[in-house]
Design a protein around this motif. Structure first.
Motif, PDB file in Angstrom:
ATOM      1  N   THR A 236      50.928  13.974  13.207  1.00  0.00           N
ATOM      2  CA  THR A 236      49.549  14.183  13.883  1.00  0.00           C
ATOM      3  C   THR A 236      49.963  13.928  15.471  1.00  0.00           C
ATOM      4  OG1 THR A 236      47.202  13.378  14.354  1.00  0.00           O
ATOM      5  CG2 THR A 236      48.652  11.814  13.765  1.00  0.00           C
ATOM      6  N   GLU A 237      48.790  13.762  16.460  1.00  0.00           N
ATOM      7  CA  GLU A 237      49.118  14.244  17.846  1.00  0.00           C
ATOM      8  C   GLU A 237      49.326  12.749  18.509  1.00  0.00           C
ATOM      9  OE1 GLU A 237      45.701  15.920  19.785  1.00  0.00           O
ATOM     10  OE2 GLU A 237      46.930  17.052  20.632  1.00  0.00           O
ATOM     11  N   GLY A 238      50.368  12.738  19.203  1.00  0.00           N
ATOM     12  CA  GLY A 238      50.754  11.315  19.959  1.00  0.00           C
ATOM     13  C   GLY A 238      49.797  10.891  20.950  1.00  0.00           C
ATOM     14  N   ARG A 239      49.245  11.919  21.562  1.00  0.00           N
ATOM     15  CA  ARG A 239      48.171  11.710  22.763  1.00  0.00           C
ATOM     16  C   ARG A 239      46.898  10.946  22.020  1.00  0.00           C
ATOM     17  NH1 ARG A 239      49.820  16.662  25.000  1.00  0.00           N
ATOM     18  NH2 ARG A 239      48.624  17.741  23.367  1.00  0.00           N
ATOM     19  N   SER A 240      46.623  10.668  20.805  1.00  0.00           N
ATOM     20  CA  SER A 240      45.642  10.062  20.440  1.00  0.00           C
ATOM     21  C   SER A 240      45.883   9.156  19.309  1.00  0.00           C
ATOM     22  CB  SER A 240      44.527  11.270  19.813  1.00  0.00           C
ATOM     23  OG  SER A 240      44.413  12.366  20.586  1.00  0.00           O
ATOM     24  N   PRO A 241      46.752   8.024  19.875  1.00  0.00           N
ATOM     25  CA  PRO A 241      47.214   7.089  18.822  1.00  0.00           C
ATOM     26  C   PRO A 241      46.167   6.167  18.104  1.00  0.00           C
ATOM     27  CG  PRO A 241      47.914   6.298  21.038  1.00  0.00           C
ATOM     28  CD  PRO A 241      47.111   7.947  21.296  1.00  0.00           C
ATOM     29  N   GLN A 242      45.049   6.445  18.777  1.00  0.00           N
ATOM     30  CA  GLN A 242      43.796   5.616  17.820  1.00  0.00           C
ATOM     31  C   GLN A 242      43.589   6.400  16.469  1.00  0.00           C
ATOM     32  OE1 GLN A 242      43.926   6.791  20.899  1.00  0.00           O
ATOM     33  NE2 GLN A 242      42.233   8.145  21.189  1.00  0.00           N
ATOM     34  N   ASN A 243      44.100   7.569  16.477  1.00  0.00           N
ATOM     35  CA  ASN A 243      43.865   8.263  15.018  1.00  0.00           C
ATOM     36  C   ASN A 243      44.686   7.597  13.878  1.00  0.00           C
ATOM     37  OD1 ASN A 243      42.556  10.286  15.944  1.00  0.00           O
ATOM     38  ND2 ASN A 243      44.254  11.874  16.230  1.00  0.00           N
ATOM     39  N   ILE A 244      45.604   6.819  14.318  1.00  0.00           N
ATOM     40  CA  ILE A 244      46.475   5.956  13.045  1.00  0.00           C
ATOM     41  C   ILE A 244      45.634   5.194  12.343  1.00  0.00           C
ATOM     42  CG2 ILE A 244      48.058   4.424  12.602  1.00  0.00           C
ATOM     43  CD1 ILE A 244      49.731   5.169  15.478  1.00  0.00           C
ATOM     44  N   GLU A 245      44.876   4.367  13.164  1.00  0.00           N
ATOM     45  CA  GLU A 245      43.670   3.616  12.364  1.00  0.00           C
ATOM     46  C   GLU A 245      42.537   4.241  11.787  1.00  0.00           C
ATOM     47  OE1 GLU A 245      41.947   0.534  14.800  1.00  0.00           O
ATOM     48  OE2 GLU A 245      40.410   0.231  13.713  1.00  0.00           O
ATOM     49  N   LYS A 246      42.133   5.357  12.385  1.00  0.00           N
ATOM     50  CA  LYS A 246      41.206   6.400  11.664  1.00  0.00           C
ATOM     51  C   LYS A 246      41.705   6.633  10.487  1.00  0.00           C
ATOM     52  CE  LYS A 246      38.768   7.927  15.833  1.00  0.00           C
ATOM     53  NZ  LYS A 246      38.744   8.964  16.671  1.00  0.00           N
ATOM     54  N   ALA A 247      43.078   6.993  10.279  1.00  0.00           N
ATOM     55  CA  ALA A 247      43.887   7.594   9.066  1.00  0.00           C
ATOM     56  C   ALA A 247      43.981   6.299   8.035  1.00  0.00           C
ATOM     57  CB  ALA A 247      45.285   7.922   9.468  1.00  0.00           C
ATOM     58  N   LEU A 248      44.289   5.449   8.532  1.00  0.00           N
ATOM     59  CA  LEU A 248      44.317   4.264   7.604  1.00  0.00           C
ATOM     60  C   LEU A 248      42.924   4.137   6.752  1.00  0.00           C
ATOM     61  CD1 LEU A 248      46.055   1.488   9.338  1.00  0.00           C
ATOM     62  CD2 LEU A 248      46.974   3.095   7.940  1.00  0.00           C
ATOM     63  N   MET A 249      41.787   4.407   7.683  1.00  0.00           N
ATOM     64  CA  MET A 249      40.458   3.988   6.963  1.00  0.00           C
ATOM     65  C   MET A 249      40.035   5.343   6.160  1.00  0.00           C
ATOM     66  SD  MET A 249      39.737   1.266   8.515  1.00  0.00           S
ATOM     67  CE  MET A 249      38.187   0.921   8.211  1.00  0.00           C
ATOM     68  N   GLY A 250      40.883   6.310   6.146  1.00  0.00           N
ATOM     69  CA  GLY A 250      40.535   7.394   5.109  1.00  0.00           C
ATOM     70  C   GLY A 250      40.048   8.521   5.628  1.00  0.00           C
ATOM     71  N   GLU A 251      40.075   8.560   7.150  1.00  0.00           N
ATOM     72  CA  GLU A 251      39.598  10.022   7.827  1.00  0.00           C
ATOM     73  C   GLU A 251      40.588  10.835   7.735  1.00  0.00           C
ATOM     74  OE1 GLU A 251      37.795   9.765  11.594  1.00  0.00           O
ATOM     75  OE2 GLU A 251      37.341   7.772  11.340  1.00  0.00           O
ATOM     76  N   PRO A 252      40.186  12.191   7.464  1.00  0.00           N
ATOM     77  CA  PRO A 252      41.250  13.103   7.317  1.00  0.00           C
ATOM     78  C   PRO A 252      42.111  13.705   8.501  1.00  0.00           C
ATOM     79  CG  PRO A 252      39.340  14.153   7.149  1.00  0.00           C
ATOM     80  CD  PRO A 252      39.165  12.725   7.620  1.00  0.00           C
ATOM     81  N   ILE A 253      42.757  12.870   9.160  1.00  0.00           N
ATOM     82  CA  ILE A 253      43.596  13.068  10.555  1.00  0.00           C
ATOM     83  C   ILE A 253      44.788  13.652  10.180  1.00  0.00           C
ATOM     84  CG2 ILE A 253      44.635  11.654  12.332  1.00  0.00           C
ATOM     85  CD1 ILE A 253      41.482  11.369  12.428  1.00  0.00           C
ATOM     86  N   GLY A 254      45.194  14.501  10.944  1.00  0.00           N
ATOM     87  CA  GLY A 254      46.577  15.318  10.911  1.00  0.00           C
ATOM     88  C   GLY A 254      46.776  16.015   9.631  1.00  0.00           C
ATOM     89  N   THR A 255      47.886  16.296   9.382  1.00  0.00           N
ATOM     90  CA  THR A 255      48.444  16.824   7.893  1.00  0.00           C
ATOM     91  C   THR A 255      49.140  15.701   7.257  1.00  0.00           C
ATOM     92  OG1 THR A 255      49.064  19.005   8.845  1.00  0.00           O
ATOM     93  CG2 THR A 255      49.908  18.402   6.616  1.00  0.00           C
TER      94      THR A 255
END
Ligand code: GLU
Length: 370
Positions: A236-255
């Motif tokens: 996933t994108e490095g510019r939005s590192p807050q996505n890491i937490e979203k992915a942990l919460m089960g959101e379909p972030i990135g591939t």
């Protein structure tokens, strides 16, 4: 959520401004904030960061990526210190201790050193530290390099038995084609079988930027190493590192690449990725089937050719007759012995060699399919 072990890899192209070569301070700050947030929630975090060479060049006013090895190694020594200083400033502002861990490929070759590296990481995590890992570019010998930090991060994730590996890059996820040129390009959210990606004919032509060494090809190879070790991998994108937490919460972030349900055990992972093969064995088709499909050990009878000079207990690549690697394993004979006994039945070995040898050339317990 149960505390997770999370490895995050960020590359030079995210950490620096591609035009000026200077540090992308806001990206680094956002990353550090996101990682400290994860720490506060009780997760263990390892950061694999590139940037030594790029930052070293910027510091010395060098405008192009160095071509000679000596230059690259010298520049990395300048940049690595700068890089850690910047990280320490940011992490310290949020009261988060960090550690520098520089690894070379050869540090993982011996089983005892592999286990030692595992223990060091575990101890750092127990102390609440965020280890920041890079390849030891200044001292690594070219032939013994991970080469790119995508591979390094996958090996680290496997070593520390991580739950997640995040490969941060400059695209938000993989697409079925290059979205910049092809309006029909479809996002790929979940990959449960990496081989299917190749079937999908995904556009992975991107070979990285002029400063980084990775690209989508190395990221997918990294995902393969990590998922086999049971690590869920996200590009996933490095510019939005807050996505890491979203992915942990089960959101379909990135591939996201689903981990193997039955991951390889630690010793087999070390055979597959820690050891450096010293030779190649070419098998006949019967032996290929016995090993790949029937779960058998490798016997001398199925070996057609032996390549390289090696000792018994070295690692070898086990290949079909065209040289495609099908497995990797630890041999029970050296290359001279194998030259003599290849193609022969096990009962004939004592007579050929003049002594009782091992029953198998590579025992199943010491063999990993690749
Ligand atoms: N270790 C290299 C560096 O710090 C980067 C390798 C990579 O780009 O993957 O510059």
């Amino acid at each position: 959520m149960k505390p997770q072990t999370i490895v995050v890899k960020i590359g030079t192209s995210s950490l620096t401004n591609p035009q000026t070569g200077y540090l992308a301070l806001s990206t680094i700050a956002a990353l550090v904030e996101a990682l400290c947030g994860l720490r506060r929630q009780g997760h263990d975090v390892v950061l694999v960061s590139s940037g030594a060479v790029g930052i070293g060049c910027a510091r010395l006013g060098i405008k192009e990526r160095p071509r000679t090895i000596a230059m690259k190694q010298a520049v990395a020594a300048v940049g690595q210190g700068r890089l850690m200083r910047v990280y320490d400033d940011f992490f310290t502002s949020l009261n988060q201790p960090i550690a520098q861990v520089l690894i070379t490929r050869s540090d993982l070759v011996q089983r005892s050193r592999y286990v030692n590296a595992y223990r060091t990481f575990r101890q750092l995590l127990k102390l609440g530290v965020v280890p920041i890992v890079n390849e030891n570019d200044t001292l690594a010998v070219e032939e013994l390099k991970f080469g790119d930090n995508d591979t390094l991060s996958a090996q680290v994730a496997s070593l520390v038995e991580a739950d997640w590996l995040f490969l941060l890059t400059d695209v938000d996820r993989l697409y079925s084609a290059d979205p910049r040129y092809d309006p029909t390009a479809q996002p790929i959210n979940l990959v449960d079988d990496i081989d299917k990606l190749t079937a999908l004919n995904v556009d992975v032509g991107d070979r990285g930027t002029s400063w980084g060494t990775g690209g989508m090809v190395t990221k997918i190879a990294a995902a393969r190493i990590a998922t086999v070790a049971g690590v869920r991998t996200v590009i996933t994108e490095g510019r939005s590192p807050q996505n890491i937490e979203k992915a942990l919460m089960g959101e379909p972030i990135g591939t996201q690449f689903a981990p193997e349900v039955e991951p390889q055990n630690a010793r087999k992972r070390w055979i597959a990725h820690g050891l450096l093969p010293a030779g190649k064995l070419y098998l006949d088709s019967g032996a290929v089937a016995a090993i790949r499909d029937a779960g058998k050990s490798l016997l001398a009878a199925g070996i057609k050719e032996v390549e390289g000079e090696f000792q018994s207990r070295d690692a070898v690549q086990i290949c079909d007759q065209h040289g495609n690697e099908i497995a990797r394993g630890i041999v029970n004979y050296n290359s001279t012995e194998l030259q003599q006994i290849r193609g022969h039945h096990s009962e004939a070995i004592p007579q050929i060699l003049g002594y009782e040898g091992e029953a198998t050339v590579v025992h199943r317990d010491n063999l990993v399919l690749v």
